[in-house]
Design an enzyme around this catalytic site. Structure first.
Site, PDB file in Angstrom:
ATOM      1  N   ALA A  25       0.761  -1.232  -0.100  1.00  0.00           N
ATOM      2  CA  ALA A  25      -0.039   0.018   0.000  1.00  0.00           C
ATOM      3  C   ALA A  25       1.094   1.351  -0.014  1.00  0.00           C
ATOM      4  O   ALA A  25       0.411   2.157  -0.596  1.00  0.00           O
ATOM      5  CB  ALA A  25      -0.911  -0.097   1.224  1.00  0.00           C
ATOM      6  N   THR A  29       0.191   5.333  -1.618  1.00  0.00           N
ATOM      7  CA  THR A  29      -0.373   6.505  -0.704  1.00  0.00           C
ATOM      8  C   THR A  29      -0.034   7.754  -1.449  1.00  0.00           C
ATOM      9  O   THR A  29      -0.941   8.662  -1.277  1.00  0.00           O
ATOM     10  CB  THR A  29       0.082   6.233   0.590  1.00  0.00           C
ATOM     11  OG1 THR A  29       1.201   6.065   0.728  1.00  0.00           O
ATOM     12  CG2 THR A  29      -0.587   5.340   1.451  1.00  0.00           C
ATOM     13  N   HIS A 124      -3.595 -10.181  -4.186  1.00  0.00           N
ATOM     14  CA  HIS A 124      -4.799  -9.769  -3.698  1.00  0.00           C
ATOM     15  C   HIS A 124      -5.840  -9.326  -4.677  1.00  0.00           C
ATOM     16  O   HIS A 124      -6.931  -8.837  -4.113  1.00  0.00           O
ATOM     17  CB  HIS A 124      -4.586  -8.887  -2.379  1.00  0.00           C
ATOM     18  CG  HIS A 124      -3.808  -9.372  -1.340  1.00  0.00           C
ATOM     19  ND1 HIS A 124      -3.021  -8.533  -0.420  1.00  0.00           N
ATOM     20  CD2 HIS A 124      -3.516 -10.589  -0.938  1.00  0.00           C
ATOM     21  CE1 HIS A 124      -2.320  -9.124   0.423  1.00  0.00           C
ATOM     22  NE2 HIS A 124      -2.867 -10.409   0.262  1.00  0.00           N
ATOM     23  N   CYS A 132     -17.999 -13.445 -10.275  1.00  0.00           N
ATOM     24  CA  CYS A 132     -19.260 -14.066  -9.835  1.00  0.00           C
ATOM     25  C   CYS A 132     -18.468 -15.276  -8.705  1.00  0.00           C
ATOM     26  O   CYS A 132     -18.017 -16.153  -9.005  1.00  0.00           O
ATOM     27  CB  CYS A 132     -20.096 -14.811 -10.894  1.00  0.00           C
ATOM     28  SG  CYS A 132     -21.330 -15.658 -10.257  1.00  0.00           S
ATOM     29  N   CYS A 135     -20.261 -18.814 -10.393  1.00  0.00           N
ATOM     30  CA  CYS A 135     -19.614 -19.372 -11.793  1.00  0.00           C
ATOM     31  C   CYS A 135     -18.352 -18.830 -11.994  1.00  0.00           C
ATOM     32  O   CYS A 135     -17.874 -19.290 -13.158  1.00  0.00           O
ATOM     33  CB  CYS A 135     -20.749 -19.315 -12.758  1.00  0.00           C
ATOM     34  SG  CYS A 135     -20.751 -17.633 -13.350  1.00  0.00           S
ATOM     35  N   CYS A 157     -24.898 -11.714 -11.105  1.00  0.00           N
ATOM     36  CA  CYS A 157     -24.043 -12.205 -12.221  1.00  0.00           C
ATOM     37  C   CYS A 157     -25.115 -12.494 -13.548  1.00  0.00           C
ATOM     38  O   CYS A 157     -26.067 -12.971 -13.532  1.00  0.00           O
ATOM     39  CB  CYS A 157     -23.509 -13.471 -11.860  1.00  0.00           C
ATOM     40  SG  CYS A 157     -22.781 -14.314 -13.180  1.00  0.00           S
ATOM     41  N   CYS A 160     -25.248 -16.340 -14.257  1.00  0.00           N
ATOM     42  CA  CYS A 160     -26.122 -17.401 -13.648  1.00  0.00           C
ATOM     43  C   CYS A 160     -26.814 -16.849 -12.407  1.00  0.00           C
ATOM     44  O   CYS A 160     -27.594 -17.492 -11.826  1.00  0.00           O
ATOM     45  CB  CYS A 160     -24.869 -18.336 -12.851  1.00  0.00           C
ATOM     46  SG  CYS A 160     -23.895 -17.494 -11.505  1.00  0.00           S
ATOM     47  N   ASN A 223      10.836   1.539   2.584  1.00  0.00           N
ATOM     48  CA  ASN A 223       9.518   1.806   3.223  1.00  0.00           C
ATOM     49  C   ASN A 223       9.564   3.029   4.060  1.00  0.00           C
ATOM     50  O   ASN A 223      10.671   3.321   4.294  1.00  0.00           O
ATOM     51  CB  ASN A 223       9.091   0.627   4.138  1.00  0.00           C
ATOM     52  CG  ASN A 223       7.716   0.427   4.577  1.00  0.00           C
ATOM     53  OD1 ASN A 223       6.878   0.943   3.607  1.00  0.00           O
ATOM     54  ND2 ASN A 223       7.332   0.039   5.352  1.00  0.00           N
TER      55      ASN A 223
HETATM   56 ZN   LIG Z   1     -22.073 -16.500 -12.151  1.00  0.00          ZN
END
Ligand SMILES: [Zn+2]
Length: 250
Positions: A25, A29, A124, A132, A135, A157, A160, A223
């Protein structure tokens, strides 16, 4: 921050053949994307958003989903621009040194900056697509947001009728094994591991750092504060990421 320290680390990067960059992250920023738990963090300011990020609440409560879709309409990622930190990593790819770009971020800013999609390993997931739950159908997020704007508060969705969410990994949701496996593989096969803007405390992705170290790579950590993997670092560059990265990679 000593300029000698940056210069020494820059030499190591300049000689590298396969650099793996791992981002969290902190690199976003400076583009106006809030982190989650900091003082100005998304969840600090809006606890309802943290609830929506838990897969059990999201699947079980239509109210949580409706609130999540309203939040998605104004997600900062839609308008955020990459910063000099992202651009410096693109430079690494232009020099054919980028072996892989593992990111914990879901904002898509690396691709927006110009990194090739096939270099970016989004452990992530991404907010730029929907998936969905039933499905697995995956589509550009735009299509769902269009339906929300047109009055469908919890769009289902189209294939489906199942529950749609952004194609991100929520709390309580399993990571995608193939994606994690790929992150580990590139880490095992790099000569420099450059970890940027991550506290390196979320597993399994944080393991990229010791894996690279064990494989003989130089480890550079950039960092704003200390990380859980500082003991593995050959170079620890603490400060403003959007200033350090251009100096390191130019
Ligand atoms: Zn679906």
């Amino acid at each position: 921050m000593s300029t000698d320290l940056i210069a020494a680390a820059r030499d190591v990067v300049a000689r590298a053949r396969r650099v793996v960059v791992l981002t969290g992250a902190g690199i976003s920023t400076d583009s106006g994307i809030p982190d989650f738990r900091g003082p100005n963090g998304l969840w600090t300011k809006n606890p309802a958003a943290e609830k929506a990020a838990d897969i059990r609440f999201y699947l079980g409560d239509p109210e949580v989903r409706r609130a999540a879709w309203q939040n998605r309409l104004t997600t900062p990622a839609w308008t955020a621009a990459p910063n000099r930190g992202h651009e410096a990593i693109v430079e690494l790819e232009r020099r054919s040194q980028l072996h892989g770009l593992v990111t914990q971020n879901i904002d898509g800013l690396h691709q927006k900056a110009g990194n090739a999609s096939d270099k970016v390993i989004e452990v992530h997931g991404t907010v730029w697509f929907t998936r969905c739950w039933d499905c697995d159908d995956r589509r550009p997020m735009d299509q769902a947001l269009e339906r929300v704007r047109a009055g469908d508060a919890d769009p289902a969705c189209l294939e489906c009728g199942g529950i749609l969410k952004s194609d991100t990994i929520s709390f309580g949701q399993a990571l995608v094994p193939e994606v994690i496996e790929r992150a580990m593989q590139v880490s095992d096969d790099c000569d420099v591991m450059l970890a940027v803007g991550s506290t390196l405390s979320v597993f399994p992705v944080a393991n990229c750092v010791p894996r690279a170290k064990a494989a003989g790579a130089h480890v550079i950590i950039v960092n704003g504060a200390e990380t859980a993997m500082d003991r593995f670092a050959d170079w620890l560059l603490v400060g403003q990421i959007s200033e350090i990265l251009p100096a390191l990679l130019s």
